[in-house]
Design a protein around this motif. Structure first.
Motif, short mmCIF file in Angstrom:
data_model
loop_
_atom_site.label_atom_id
_atom_site.label_comp_id
_atom_site.label_asym_id
_atom_site.label_seq_id
_atom_site.Cartn_x
_atom_site.Cartn_y
_atom_site.Cartn_z
N GLU A 100 8.85 -10.19 7.41
CA GLU A 100 7.48 -10.71 7.40
C GLU A 100 7.46 -12.22 7.60
OE1 GLU A 100 3.54 -9.48 5.10
OE2 GLU A 100 5.05 -10.30 3.74
N THR A 116 2.68 -7.56 7.77
CA THR A 116 3.35 -6.84 8.84
C THR A 116 3.20 -5.33 8.68
OG1 THR A 116 5.43 -6.98 7.63
CG2 THR A 116 5.06 -8.63 9.35
N GLY A 120 2.95 -8.44 13.08
CA GLY A 120 2.09 -8.92 12.01
C GLY A 120 0.65 -9.10 12.44
#
Length: 130
Positions: free
Chosen positions: A40, A73, A79
């Protein structure tokens, strides 16, 4: 030793213990960051659009005012920004902003969000059929 010296030494010892504990906690958290968190962070840093730009895009698209925003994400490997927007009619709306091109799409509410929206703040569900 005087009484004041004991107090000073005790305070210093407690402060050192607290600082040591905070440092150990931070090191532990850093070592135990899972792969999802790392992915992420990497996706966020690779995004060409900033969080500020995502908020502006959400506000422009909805004509509302952003209440909160975050990068996730969960929806896509690259994301998405999720922005909760306060609408002029007093409702809220959550939109997803694609960081690659700035497109804004509505996010379907999950059951918890629907229940929260139906609640009038006193734990009871609003029912317009009364």
């Amino acid at each position: 030793m005087t009484r004041m010296t004991f107090k000073t030494a005790g305070t210093a010892a407690l402060l050192a213990l607290g600082l040591g504990t905070m440092g150990a906690t931070a090191a532990f958290a850093e070592q135990h960051m899972d792969a999802g968190d790392t992915a992420e962070v990497q996706a966020f840093q690779a995004a060409t659009m900033s969080l500020t730009d995502a908020v502006k895009a959400a506000e422009t698209d909805t004509s509302g005012k952003a209440m909160s925003a975050e990068f996730e994400t969960d929806d896509a490997a690259t994301g998405m920004y999720h922005v909760e927007v306060a609408m002029t009619d007093g409702t809220t709306k959550t939109v997803a902003v694609n960081p690659a091109d700035g497109t804004v799409t509505a996010v379907a509410m999950d059951a918890k969000d629907q229940n929260d929206e139906a609640s009038d703040g006193d734990g009871e569900t609003n029912d317009d059929n009364n």
